[in-house]
Every structure is written in structure tokens, then in C-alpha cells.
Design an enzyme around this catalytic site. Structure first.
Site, PDB file in Angstrom:
ATOM      1  CE1 TYR A 192     -54.510 -80.378  97.968  1.00  0.00           C
ATOM      2  CE2 TYR A 192     -55.134 -78.512  99.319  1.00  0.00           C
ATOM      3  CZ  TYR A 192     -54.288 -79.092  98.393  1.00  0.00           C
ATOM      4  OH  TYR A 192     -53.225 -78.380  97.905  1.00  0.00           O
TER       5      TYR A 192
ATOM      6  CB  VAL B 191     -50.662 -78.722  88.844  1.00  0.00           C
ATOM      7  CG1 VAL B 191     -50.835 -79.092  87.374  1.00  0.00           C
ATOM      8  CG2 VAL B 191     -50.329 -79.959  89.674  1.00  0.00           C
TER       9      VAL B 191
ATOM     10  N   GLY C 242     -56.308 -80.478  85.915  1.00  0.00           N
ATOM     11  CA  GLY C 242     -57.391 -81.346  85.463  1.00  0.00           C
ATOM     12  C   GLY C 242     -56.916 -82.619  84.783  1.00  0.00           C
TER      13      GLY C 242
ATOM     14  CE1 TYR D 167     -55.032 -70.475  91.541  1.00  0.00           C
ATOM     15  CE2 TYR D 167     -54.156 -71.314  93.610  1.00  0.00           C
ATOM     16  CZ  TYR D 167     -55.195 -71.183  92.714  1.00  0.00           C
ATOM     17  OH  TYR D 167     -56.406 -71.765  92.992  1.00  0.00           O
ATOM     18  CD  GLU D 168     -50.086 -70.480  97.757  1.00  0.00           C
ATOM     19  OE1 GLU D 168     -49.069 -69.957  98.282  1.00  0.00           O
ATOM     20  OE2 GLU D 168     -50.456 -71.636  98.003  1.00  0.00           O
TER      21      GLU D 168
ATOM     22  CG  ASN E  32     -56.634 -72.583  96.667  1.00  0.00           C
ATOM     23  OD1 ASN E  32     -57.396 -72.896  95.768  1.00  0.00           O
ATOM     24  ND2 ASN E  32     -55.320 -72.761  96.605  1.00  0.00           N
TER      25      ASN E  32
ATOM     26  N   GLY F 138     -51.794 -83.215  90.162  1.00  0.00           N
ATOM     27  CA  GLY F 138     -51.823 -82.959  91.604  1.00  0.00           C
ATOM     28  C   GLY F 138     -52.088 -84.236  92.380  1.00  0.00           C
TER      29      GLY F 138
ATOM     30  N   GLY G  27     -54.780 -84.842  86.453  1.00  0.00           N
ATOM     31  CA  GLY G  27     -54.378 -85.811  87.462  1.00  0.00           C
ATOM     32  C   GLY G  27     -52.984 -85.620  88.012  1.00  0.00           C
TER      33      GLY G  27
END
Length: 159
Positions: free
Chosen positions: A132, A88, A94, A26-27, A125, A98, A96
């Protein structure tokens, strides 16, 4: 539909490594993953672990992780937690998970009288940055993170 957070188990080293690889993909950093099952097992479940892993489950199915360790702030004179990785799986976002992983770490900070919970996020990101910020987290300005690794680390160690 239920979310649960629990410590990773020794039998789940392959799961933890899979989640680390999924995060790295993903990163856009999958080519940097050098971790092995043996390294993860030793780090998390060896005789004196220095890093810890919580697993998020959705209806009993592993769906994410928080990999973290204790830090120390000389200015506060207190320990804290550094969240190395929060992930996640896309199919479970979506729901909850995380937030539940972060709530679990925040509760640990409070129960252990720790001074802070902190982490880093890649500049690009935006989904994570927005998430956050929605929790009340703020970026720490005025600091640039540095890293010594590979040959540079070897050179300094040899001097």
C-alpha cells in the site's frame, strides 16, 4: 499473460464466499466467518445492493477480489469508497492483480468524482502495508476504530 477486472456475477456467489474464506484464513480469522451463500447473494445481487464485488482474473481464471461500498465524508461533502476486502490468492500474487483491483477502484473514484478510497489493514500484515505504501497510500493517524457487535450491540439497541 493477462489481468482483467470485472464485476462479480450472480452465479459466482460460491466463488466470492470461497475467496472471503481464503482471506479470513490468511488473516487468521477463519473462525469469525459467518457469511453464507444466501447472505452474500442478497448483499451483492438483491434488489438494492449496498456492497459491490470486483473479481480479478489471471488468464480467465478467478484469482482475487475487491469487496467495497460507498461512504460519505461530511468534511469533504462527497462520497468515497471503502474497500472492505482486497484479496489475491497466494498462487497469483506478484502478478499485479492487487494493484489492478486498486487501480480499478481509483478510476471509479475519479470517474464518479468521489473524494477518497480508503481501507484498513491488520497491523501485522507487513507485506500488504509495504504494498500500500508503494502505491502512495498513507496510514491515517489519530483515529482508533471501534466496533459494536453481538451482545453489546443488542444491549445498546435495547436501551
Amino acid at each position: 499473460m493477462t489481468v482483467s477486472i470485472r464485476p462479480a456475477r450472480p452465479s459466482e456467489v460460491p466463488l466470492v464466499l470461497d475467496l472471503i474464506r481464503e482471506l479470513a484464513e490468511y488473516e487468521r480469522l477463519l473462525d469469525e466467518v459467518r457469511a453464507t451463500s444466501a447472505a452474500i447473494e442478497a448483499a451483492l445481487f438483491g434488489p438494492d445492493p449496498k456492497v459491490f464485488c470486483d473479481i480479478a482474473e489471471w488468464n480467465g481464471e478467478p484469482a482475487g477480489l475487491a469487496l467495497w461500498y460507498y461512504t460519505f465524508s461530511t468534511f469533504q461533502g462527497r462520497h468515497g469508497i471503502y474497500l472492505e476486502d482486497l484479496f489475491v490468492r497466494p498462487s497469483h500474487r506478484g502478478r499485479g492483480l492487487g494493484k489492478a483491483l486498486l487501480e480499478n477502484l481509483a478510476a471509479r473514484c475519479r470517474s464518479e468524482a468521489l473524494g477518497r478510497l480508503e481501507w484498513s489493514v491488520l497491523d501485522w500484515n507487513e507485506p500488504s502495508i509495504g504494498f500500500y505504501r508503494s502505491l502512495g497510500a498513507e496510514p491515517v493517524g489519530g483515529w482508533t476504530r471501534y466496533r459494536l457487535a453481538g451482545q453489546a450491540l443488542d444491549r445498546l439497541a435495547g436501551s
